[in-house]
Design a protein around this motif. Structure first.
Motif, PDB file in Angstrom:
ATOM      1  N   LYS A 266      -3.163  31.070  83.000  1.00  0.00           N
ATOM      2  CA  LYS A 266      -1.891  31.526  82.428  1.00  0.00           C
ATOM      3  C   LYS A 266      -0.950  32.127  83.478  1.00  0.00           C
ATOM      4  O   LYS A 266       0.233  31.810  83.508  1.00  0.00           O
ATOM      5  CB  LYS A 266      -2.147  32.578  81.334  1.00  0.00           C
ATOM      6  CG  LYS A 266      -2.954  32.055  80.159  1.00  0.00           C
ATOM      7  CD  LYS A 266      -3.113  33.107  79.082  1.00  0.00           C
ATOM      8  CE  LYS A 266      -3.873  34.331  79.541  1.00  0.00           C
ATOM      9  NZ  LYS A 266      -5.308  34.116  79.804  1.00  0.00           N
ATOM     10  N   THR A 267      -1.514  32.989  84.325  1.00  0.00           N
ATOM     11  CA  THR A 267      -0.668  33.659  85.325  1.00  0.00           C
ATOM     12  C   THR A 267      -0.080  32.641  86.307  1.00  0.00           C
ATOM     13  O   THR A 267       1.137  32.602  86.540  1.00  0.00           O
ATOM     14  CB  THR A 267      -1.500  34.701  86.114  1.00  0.00           C
ATOM     15  OG1 THR A 267      -2.133  35.560  85.194  1.00  0.00           O
ATOM     16  CG2 THR A 267      -0.608  35.501  87.031  1.00  0.00           C
ATOM     17  N   THR A 268      -0.963  31.822  86.849  1.00  0.00           N
ATOM     18  CA  THR A 268      -0.539  30.835  87.844  1.00  0.00           C
ATOM     19  C   THR A 268       0.473  29.858  87.274  1.00  0.00           C
ATOM     20  O   THR A 268       1.509  29.584  87.885  1.00  0.00           O
ATOM     21  CB  THR A 268      -1.779  30.025  88.295  1.00  0.00           C
ATOM     22  OG1 THR A 268      -2.788  30.937  88.669  1.00  0.00           O
ATOM     23  CG2 THR A 268      -1.447  29.115  89.428  1.00  0.00           C
ATOM     24  N   VAL A 282       7.252  37.174  82.847  1.00  0.00           N
ATOM     25  CA  VAL A 282       6.697  38.504  82.605  1.00  0.00           C
ATOM     26  C   VAL A 282       5.215  38.370  82.292  1.00  0.00           C
ATOM     27  O   VAL A 282       4.825  37.564  81.444  1.00  0.00           O
ATOM     28  CB  VAL A 282       7.393  39.202  81.403  1.00  0.00           C
ATOM     29  CG1 VAL A 282       6.810  40.595  81.194  1.00  0.00           C
ATOM     30  CG2 VAL A 282       8.892  39.280  81.613  1.00  0.00           C
ATOM     31  N   ASP A 283       4.400  39.109  82.995  1.00  0.00           N
ATOM     32  CA  ASP A 283       2.973  39.165  82.696  1.00  0.00           C
ATOM     33  C   ASP A 283       2.746  40.390  81.807  1.00  0.00           C
ATOM     34  O   ASP A 283       3.009  41.520  82.211  1.00  0.00           O
ATOM     35  CB  ASP A 283       2.208  39.299  84.015  1.00  0.00           C
ATOM     36  CG  ASP A 283       0.708  39.269  83.806  1.00  0.00           C
ATOM     37  OD1 ASP A 283       0.077  38.306  84.273  1.00  0.00           O
ATOM     38  OD2 ASP A 283       0.161  40.211  83.193  1.00  0.00           O
ATOM     39  N   ILE A 284       2.315  40.129  80.582  1.00  0.00           N
ATOM     40  CA  ILE A 284       2.211  41.220  79.609  1.00  0.00           C
ATOM     41  C   ILE A 284       1.282  42.329  80.101  1.00  0.00           C
ATOM     42  O   ILE A 284       1.573  43.512  79.966  1.00  0.00           O
ATOM     43  CB  ILE A 284       1.720  40.680  78.233  1.00  0.00           C
ATOM     44  CG1 ILE A 284       2.846  39.946  77.514  1.00  0.00           C
ATOM     45  CG2 ILE A 284       1.185  41.798  77.362  1.00  0.00           C
ATOM     46  CD1 ILE A 284       3.877  40.859  76.859  1.00  0.00           C
ATOM     47  N   ASP A 368     -11.607  42.406  87.972  1.00  0.00           N
ATOM     48  CA  ASP A 368     -10.782  43.147  87.002  1.00  0.00           C
ATOM     49  C   ASP A 368     -10.711  42.462  85.643  1.00  0.00           C
ATOM     50  O   ASP A 368      -9.668  42.404  85.023  1.00  0.00           O
ATOM     51  CB  ASP A 368      -9.326  43.378  87.477  1.00  0.00           C
ATOM     52  CG  ASP A 368      -9.142  43.186  88.937  1.00  0.00           C
ATOM     53  OD1 ASP A 368      -9.844  43.892  89.649  1.00  0.00           O
ATOM     54  OD2 ASP A 368      -8.309  42.340  89.335  1.00  0.00           O
ATOM     55  N   ARG A 369     -11.808  41.933  85.210  1.00  0.00           N
ATOM     56  CA  ARG A 369     -11.848  41.315  83.878  1.00  0.00           C
ATOM     57  C   ARG A 369     -12.764  42.158  83.008  1.00  0.00           C
ATOM     58  O   ARG A 369     -13.968  41.928  82.942  1.00  0.00           O
ATOM     59  CB  ARG A 369     -12.391  39.888  83.966  1.00  0.00           C
ATOM     60  CG  ARG A 369     -11.692  39.006  84.965  1.00  0.00           C
ATOM     61  CD  ARG A 369     -10.411  38.453  84.385  1.00  0.00           C
ATOM     62  NE  ARG A 369      -9.849  37.451  85.273  1.00  0.00           N
ATOM     63  CZ  ARG A 369      -8.755  36.769  85.000  1.00  0.00           C
ATOM     64  NH1 ARG A 369      -8.123  36.981  83.861  1.00  0.00           N
ATOM     65  NH2 ARG A 369      -8.293  35.896  85.830  1.00  0.00           N
ATOM     66  N   PRO A 370     -12.213  43.177  82.303  1.00  0.00           N
ATOM     67  CA  PRO A 370     -13.034  44.193  81.652  1.00  0.00           C
ATOM     68  C   PRO A 370     -14.117  43.637  80.724  1.00  0.00           C
ATOM     69  O   PRO A 370     -15.214  44.155  80.709  1.00  0.00           O
ATOM     70  CB  PRO A 370     -12.028  45.042  80.885  1.00  0.00           C
ATOM     71  CG  PRO A 370     -10.726  44.344  80.960  1.00  0.00           C
ATOM     72  CD  PRO A 370     -10.787  43.404  82.102  1.00  0.00           C
TER      73      PRO A 370
HETATM   74 MG   LIG Z   1      -3.967  36.401  84.419  1.00  0.00          MG
END
Ligand SMILES: [Mg+2]
Ligand SMILES: O=C1C[C@@](O)(C(=O)O)C[C@@H](O)[C@@H]1O
Length: 420
Positions: A266-268, A282-284, A368-370
């Motif tokens: 999603k980010t990429t 925008v990254d929520i 960082d993936r809780p």
């Molecule tokens: Mg991401």
């Protein structure tokens, strides 16, 4: 931006032009490649003379005469890329100067590529001589091992303009997504400050999106593969034209919400779509982190998931102000009906999917993936996806499988399917 005409071609009319290189090593190979390249119908052709087996002006001129017969009136860039900038051959400064000026004098190439980016170089004089001969100059600078800072990119392009280059080009190698961003934003800034048109690209698969975002960055030429590629990351002319041909204006009225399990890209893909369409991204998760001044992991730890989900809904609502953004959502955004309603009513939802093994490979390095830190197996990911599958399907208006596809391919698929 200054309008520039090369042959019959109007550059800088808002539509990036596609240039295809010829990299033959001898006369027959150059001709053979030229015939195939002409069939691809490029806007511009580049002859990379550093691949050729001679640098003697007579032989180069004879080659150009025969090449011109094949390519007819398609504008030609003559390029001798020196070994110091990723080219195939060493050439002394004097020979480089002579070759470029002599070729300009033949009148057989509309554009001469000159590695010109420092004021104490011989570039100034060379550019003047080439201009006198009636050809135009592409100033060029290549970084095959790194991406200079945004400031340095802007400064280099502006220096080329000062030296008299008609078009200013820079190719850089990214090692992370931030590097791609540096090139994109450096280009936008340079384009705002300069009159001469620019040509920029971030190389390799990571940077490939920069070869199709010229409408955003202002880059007026994009290089696509011919019979062979001349640099890493070049796509086929068809792939490049497919994306450049999509009219993105119709989708800018609403938000695009990118959803999907973590690691589906999603980010990429959001960033890449932003570069192509010019829509802000925008990254929520980042948005929430900024609002709360706390990392997502800390929010989960201190206040629990329920608290975080409330923040997420509030953030989604806030996205509706000044719609027309690409919104990259957290993996769990679909868990609440309320969120799905907000997204579908106010925008378009695009679901990215990937096989559990693909996701595992993409995120296993990431700490960082809780929800995954203590459960990092393919089976666990599979189960989590299965649990959420129905929710994702409920939210998705368009669904795209990402396995085995390049970033640019995924973006192309999204843009083609999203106009609804
Ligand atoms: Mg991401
Ligand atoms: O400068 C460039 C750009 C390029 O390096 C690329 O990355 O597409 C390819 C070269 O052939 C051309 O001279």
């Amino acid at each position: 931006m200054k309008q520039i005409k090369v042959g019959n071609l109007e550059l800088s009319d808002g539509h990036p032009k596609v240039c295809v290189p010829i990299v033959g090593e001898n006369h027959d190979e150059v001709i053979e490649q030229a015939k195939k390249v002409v069939e691809m119908n490029p806007d511009i052709i580049e002859w990379r003379c550093d691949f050729f087996d001679s640098v003697y002006i007579d032989e180069v001129e004879n080659m150009l005469i025969d090449l011109r017969e094949v390519i007819k009136d398609i504008p030609l860039i003559f390029t001798f890329r020196t070994d110091g900038e990723g080219g195939k051959k060493f050439i002394s400064n004097n020979s480089y100067y002579d070759l470029n000026v002599q070729v300009a004098k033949t009148g057989l190439a509309e554009l001469i590529d000159v590695e010109a980016y420092s004021k104490d170089s011989i570039a100034l004089d060379m550019i003047e001589e080439i201009h006198k001969a009636g050809a135009k100059v592409i100033g060029s600078n290549h970084h095959f091992n790194e991406t200079p800072s945004r400031e340095k990119i802007v400064e280099t392009l502006m220096t080329m303009e000062e030296l008299g280059a008609d078009i200013c080009k820079m190719a850089v190698m990214p090692s992370c997504e931030e590097d791609v961003k540096e090139l994109v934003y450096g280009s936008i800034e340079a384009n705002e400050k300069m009159i001469a048109p620019i040509v920029t690209m971030s190389m390799g698969e990571l940077g490939a999106v920069t070869r199709v975002c010229g409408k955003t960055t202002g880059s007026v030429i994009t290089f696509a593969a011919g019979v062979n590629t001349s640099a890493p990351g070049q796509m086929t002319i068809k792939q490049v034209r497919n994306i450049l041909g999509i009219n993105c204006d119709d989708i800018k009225d609403k938000n695009i919400f990118m959803i999907g399990f973590m690691g589906t890209g999603k980010t990429t893909i959001s960033n890449a779509l932003g570069y192509i369409t010019g829509m802000p991204v925008v990254d929520i998760d980042k948005y929430i982190e900024e609002q709360e001044n706390m990392s997502i992991s800390d929010i989960f730890e201190k206040n629990g998931e329920e608290y975080f989900r409330k923040l997420e809904t509030k953030a989604l609502e806030e996205m509706q102000i000044n719609a027309g953004k690409i919104v990259s959502c957290g993996g769990g955004v679909v868990l609440k009906d309320e969120n799905i309603e907000i997204m579908k009513e106010g925008g378009r939802t695009v679901l990215l999917t990937a096989e559990p093994k693909t996701i595992y490979d993409r995120i296993c390095e990431n700490k960082d993936r809780p929800l995954l830190n203590n459960h990092m197996t393919v089976e666990y990911i599979e189960k989590m996806i299965a649990d959420r599958e129905k929710r994702y399907q409920k939210a998705a208006q368009v669904s795209i499988a990402t396995d085995g596809k390049s970033r640019v391919e995924i973006c192309g698929e999204i843009l083609e399917r999203i106009s609804f």
